[in-house]
Design a protein around this motif. Structure first.
Motif, mmCIF file in Angstrom:
data_model
loop_
_atom_site.group_PDB
_atom_site.id
_atom_site.type_symbol
_atom_site.label_atom_id
_atom_site.label_comp_id
_atom_site.label_asym_id
_atom_site.label_seq_id
_atom_site.Cartn_x
_atom_site.Cartn_y
_atom_site.Cartn_z
ATOM 1 N N VAL A 1 -16.609 -14.258 -16.758
ATOM 2 C CA VAL A 1 -16.646 -13.488 -15.664
ATOM 3 C C VAL A 1 -15.519 -12.503 -15.872
ATOM 4 O O VAL A 1 -14.369 -12.917 -16.275
ATOM 5 N N ALA A 2 -15.487 -11.319 -15.234
ATOM 6 C CA ALA A 2 -14.485 -10.256 -15.513
ATOM 7 C C ALA A 2 -13.437 -10.461 -14.273
ATOM 8 O O ALA A 2 -13.416 -9.625 -13.273
ATOM 9 N N THR A 3 -12.788 -11.637 -14.225
ATOM 10 C CA THR A 3 -11.887 -12.093 -13.186
ATOM 11 C C THR A 3 -10.913 -10.714 -12.523
ATOM 12 O O THR A 3 -10.837 -10.368 -11.451
ATOM 13 N N ALA A 4 -10.463 -10.123 -13.555
ATOM 14 C CA ALA A 4 -9.347 -9.202 -13.175
ATOM 15 C C ALA A 4 -9.910 -7.832 -12.487
ATOM 16 O O ALA A 4 -9.541 -7.289 -11.624
ATOM 17 N N ASP A 5 -11.248 -7.412 -13.064
ATOM 18 C CA ASP A 5 -12.047 -6.282 -12.286
ATOM 19 C C ASP A 5 -12.466 -6.882 -10.795
ATOM 20 O O ASP A 5 -12.371 -6.120 -9.830
ATOM 21 N N GLU A 6 -12.627 -8.051 -10.784
ATOM 22 C CA GLU A 6 -13.014 -8.611 -9.283
ATOM 23 C C GLU A 6 -11.801 -8.589 -8.432
ATOM 24 O O GLU A 6 -11.747 -8.541 -7.341
ATOM 25 N N LEU A 7 -10.465 -8.804 -9.106
ATOM 26 C CA LEU A 7 -9.242 -8.783 -8.324
ATOM 27 C C LEU A 7 -8.869 -7.347 -7.849
ATOM 28 O O LEU A 7 -8.803 -7.189 -6.793
ATOM 29 N N ALA A 8 -9.369 -6.310 -8.706
ATOM 30 C CA ALA A 8 -9.138 -4.928 -8.712
ATOM 31 C C ALA A 8 -9.959 -4.579 -7.403
ATOM 32 O O ALA A 8 -9.579 -3.837 -6.356
ATOM 33 N N GLY A 9 -11.366 -4.905 -7.412
ATOM 34 C CA GLY A 9 -12.138 -4.702 -6.185
ATOM 35 C C GLY A 9 -11.790 -5.199 -4.881
ATOM 36 O O GLY A 9 -11.735 -4.433 -3.909
ATOM 37 N N ALA A 10 -11.130 -6.646 -5.144
ATOM 38 C CA ALA A 10 -10.829 -7.136 -3.688
ATOM 39 C C ALA A 10 -9.584 -6.210 -3.225
ATOM 40 O O ALA A 10 -9.262 -6.154 -1.924
ATOM 41 N N GLY A 11 -8.713 -5.851 -4.094
ATOM 42 C CA GLY A 11 -7.453 -5.092 -3.609
ATOM 43 C C GLY A 11 -7.919 -3.695 -3.036
ATOM 44 O O GLY A 11 -7.272 -3.287 -2.112
ATOM 45 N N ASP A 12 -8.736 -3.423 -3.654
ATOM 46 C CA ASP A 12 -9.178 -1.807 -3.102
ATOM 47 C C ASP A 12 -9.750 -1.704 -1.690
ATOM 48 O O ASP A 12 -9.610 -1.019 -0.932
ATOM 49 N N LEU A 13 -10.200 -3.150 -1.293
ATOM 50 C CA LEU A 13 -10.766 -3.149 0.105
ATOM 51 C C LEU A 13 -9.586 -3.123 1.055
ATOM 52 O O LEU A 13 -10.118 -2.536 2.260
ATOM 53 N N VAL A 14 -8.395 -3.568 0.727
ATOM 54 C CA VAL A 14 -7.427 -3.455 1.779
ATOM 55 C C VAL A 14 -6.355 -2.369 1.291
ATOM 56 O O VAL A 14 -5.752 -1.817 2.228
ATOM 57 N N LYS A 15 -6.288 -1.755 0.171
ATOM 58 C CA LYS A 15 -5.555 -0.572 -0.077
ATOM 59 C C LYS A 15 -6.393 0.951 0.511
ATOM 60 O O LYS A 15 -5.941 1.710 1.170
ATOM 61 N N GLY A 16 -7.645 0.804 0.286
ATOM 62 C CA GLY A 16 -8.261 1.823 0.841
ATOM 63 C C GLY A 16 -8.079 3.006 -0.567
ATOM 64 O O GLY A 16 -7.276 3.177 -1.094
ATOM 65 N N LYS A 17 -8.999 4.247 -0.082
ATOM 66 C CA LYS A 17 -8.834 5.274 -1.111
ATOM 67 C C LYS A 17 -7.992 6.396 -0.512
ATOM 68 O O LYS A 17 -7.477 7.287 -1.438
ATOM 69 N N ALA A 18 -7.669 6.334 0.869
ATOM 70 C CA ALA A 18 -6.897 7.025 1.384
ATOM 71 C C ALA A 18 -5.861 6.763 2.397
ATOM 72 O O ALA A 18 -5.302 7.543 3.270
ATOM 73 N N GLY A 19 -5.526 5.519 2.246
ATOM 74 C CA GLY A 19 -4.766 4.914 3.203
ATOM 75 C C GLY A 19 -3.262 4.960 2.905
ATOM 76 O O GLY A 19 -2.383 4.502 3.636
ATOM 77 N N GLY A 20 -2.902 5.545 1.638
ATOM 78 C CA GLY A 20 -1.517 5.550 1.299
ATOM 79 C C GLY A 20 -0.714 4.176 0.957
ATOM 80 O O GLY A 20 0.164 4.059 1.179
ATOM 81 N N LEU A 21 -1.646 3.264 0.587
ATOM 82 C CA LEU A 21 -1.178 1.766 0.273
ATOM 83 C C LEU A 21 -1.478 1.636 -1.045
ATOM 84 O O LEU A 21 -2.580 1.146 -1.438
ATOM 85 N N PRO A 22 -0.593 1.604 -2.139
ATOM 86 C CA PRO A 22 -0.870 1.830 -3.457
ATOM 87 C C PRO A 22 -0.940 0.375 -4.089
ATOM 88 O O PRO A 22 -1.080 0.080 -5.336
ATOM 89 N N VAL A 23 -0.259 -0.631 -3.108
ATOM 90 C CA VAL A 23 -0.243 -1.944 -3.732
ATOM 91 C C VAL A 23 -0.759 -2.953 -2.810
ATOM 92 O O VAL A 23 -0.700 -2.977 -1.863
#
Length: 430
Positions: A176-198
């Protein structure tokens, strides 16, 4: 793990070169505790590390970051970049940057993640994992997602092989690519244009560990990559990377791979809609030895007739051992079925030449296809000097003309660099 919580961290200011990301994150009061995982967008890492560069020509910047072109369609390029990542445009980003500039990926994303992790430990006294993320397109799937390009203190892969599923079936291929799954989960709350980089993930403390290999473990090695090139690039790569291989390992050759190469060979052009190719596959050691012994005896007889000394003959025979050392041999043959007879020496000679050229085209297809199968080969002309001997040993029809022999196997060493050839030296334009 029964529950995960994922949230974005507000209050991160515009990041500039030289900023300490760990201090900026700590100042935003993210409420971190031991075992949390902090997801940091690569864009702010690159800005802090001074990876914003002048580049009036984005294509030139992509060229500079590219190690290998994987696929190309129009202006879009999928490439392997300096970090070993295969992605569009080498990760060079021209969005949300001043005019005339582009943003490059961090030089060493794993080191960047470790620096943030150490900084948060110093600033807040917590042991957390850190993942540096970037947006990524995926083969065979529409849409973009975030993946991990850097990691520290996080188990990036979870190897479940050797375990069993809920029904007791053995797990033999599940990693399982755990780190990639974590990155995808974070993207759901950061958004691509929300100005929330962390963002922060809580509830997966078992994935946080002090000594881990970093996100580079997620990059598939060239040897294991079945989809290393796009279609046109794969053809070009096989053609340009084909080499004459004279030393082979003992690893057996897959007969299916050779037959696939023959299937490619018989697509070559030929005169009069004919099929002038035949391929004799010597798959047993006994058949190879019997043929090569008979060819050696014929060669020695020729050399003696030429007046060569026994010492000279022995040296020449030793130099011809490339076929004997190969675990698999193929004898391509020419047949003239469908050829025309004109009763004119000049035209009849040209007719045969057409068939010889077509056979050469078929053998070239064969060699290139073998290279695509990651097999080495050497096309040796020796059977052409003793065709009657070859036909007799192999039991071939009288109208089959052996056109050399191809040694096939797994290369014992990596092929050397081909000497540079200037195309203009081989071209005349009229």
């Amino acid at each position: 793990m029964s529950e995960l919580r994922v949230w974005a961290v507000p209050g991160i200011p515009e990041v500039r070169e030289g900023d300490d990301l760990a201090k900026l994150i700590a100042a935003a009061e993210p409420g971190l505790v031991d075992g949390d995982i902090v997801l940091v967008t690569s864009k702010i890492v690159s800005k802090a590390e001074g990876r914003l560069v002048r580049a009036d020509d984005r294509e030139a910047a992509i060229d500079a970051e590219t190690v290998r072109v994987v696929a190309r369609r129009g202006t879009l390029r999928i490439v392997e970049n300096r970090q070993g990542l295969v992605m569009a445009a080498a990760g060079v980003d021209a969005s949300n940057t001043p005019a005339g500039t582009v943003l490059l990926l961090p030089e060493d994303p794993d080191a960047s993640a470790e620096a943030v992790r150490a900084g948060l430990r110093d600033a807040l006294g917590v042991e957390v994992g850190v993942v540096v993320t970037d947006t990524f397109g995926r083969p065979w799937r529409n849409g973009l997602t975030d993946i991990a390009i850097g990691a520290a203190g996080v188990r990036v892969l979870e190897d479940l092989r050797g375990g069993t599923d809920a029904y007791g079936n053995p797990l033999s291929a599940t990693v399982v690519a755990t780190a990639d799954e974590l990155a995808g989960a974070g993207d759901l709350v950061k958004g691509k244009a929300g100005g929330l980089p962390v963002a922060v993930v809580r509830g997966l403390g078992e994935a946080v560990a002090a000594e881990q290999g970093g996100a580079r473990e997620l990059v598939r090695s060239a040897r294991d990559d079945m989809f290393r090139l796009g279609t046109s690039e794969a053809v070009r790569e096989a053609v340009t990377q084909r080499r004459t291989v004279r030393a082979f390992t003992d690893e057996a050759v897959d007969p299916g791979a050779v037959r696939r190469a023959v299937a490619a060979a018989v697509t070559a052009p030929a005169p009069h809609h004919t099929t002038p190719w035949r391929f004799v596959l010597l798959e047993s050691a006994e058949s190879r030895t019997r043929l090569l012994d008979a060819m050696r005896d014929a060669w020695v007889a020729d050399l003696r007739r030429d007046g060569k000394s026994e010492e000279s003959i022995a040296k020449r025979v030793r130099r011809g051992d490339v076929l004997r050392n190969a675990p698999y041999l193929v004898v391509p043959c020419l047949v003239m079925d469908g050829s025309h007879t004109y009763g004119d020496e000049r035209r009849d000679a040209a007719e045969r030449e057409m068939f010889v050229v077509a056979t050469g085209a078929g053998v070239q297809n064969f060699l290139v296809a073998l290279a695509g199968e990651r097999l080495g080969s050497a096309w040796v002309s020796s059977t052409m000097f003793c065709r009657d001997v070859v036909r007799g040993v192999l039991g071939l029809p009288d109208d089959w003309d052996p056109m050399g022999a191809v040694a096939v196997g797994h290369p014992a060493v990596a092929p050397g660099e081909r000497p540079a050839r200037v195309v203009s030296e081989f071209v005349k334009v009229r």
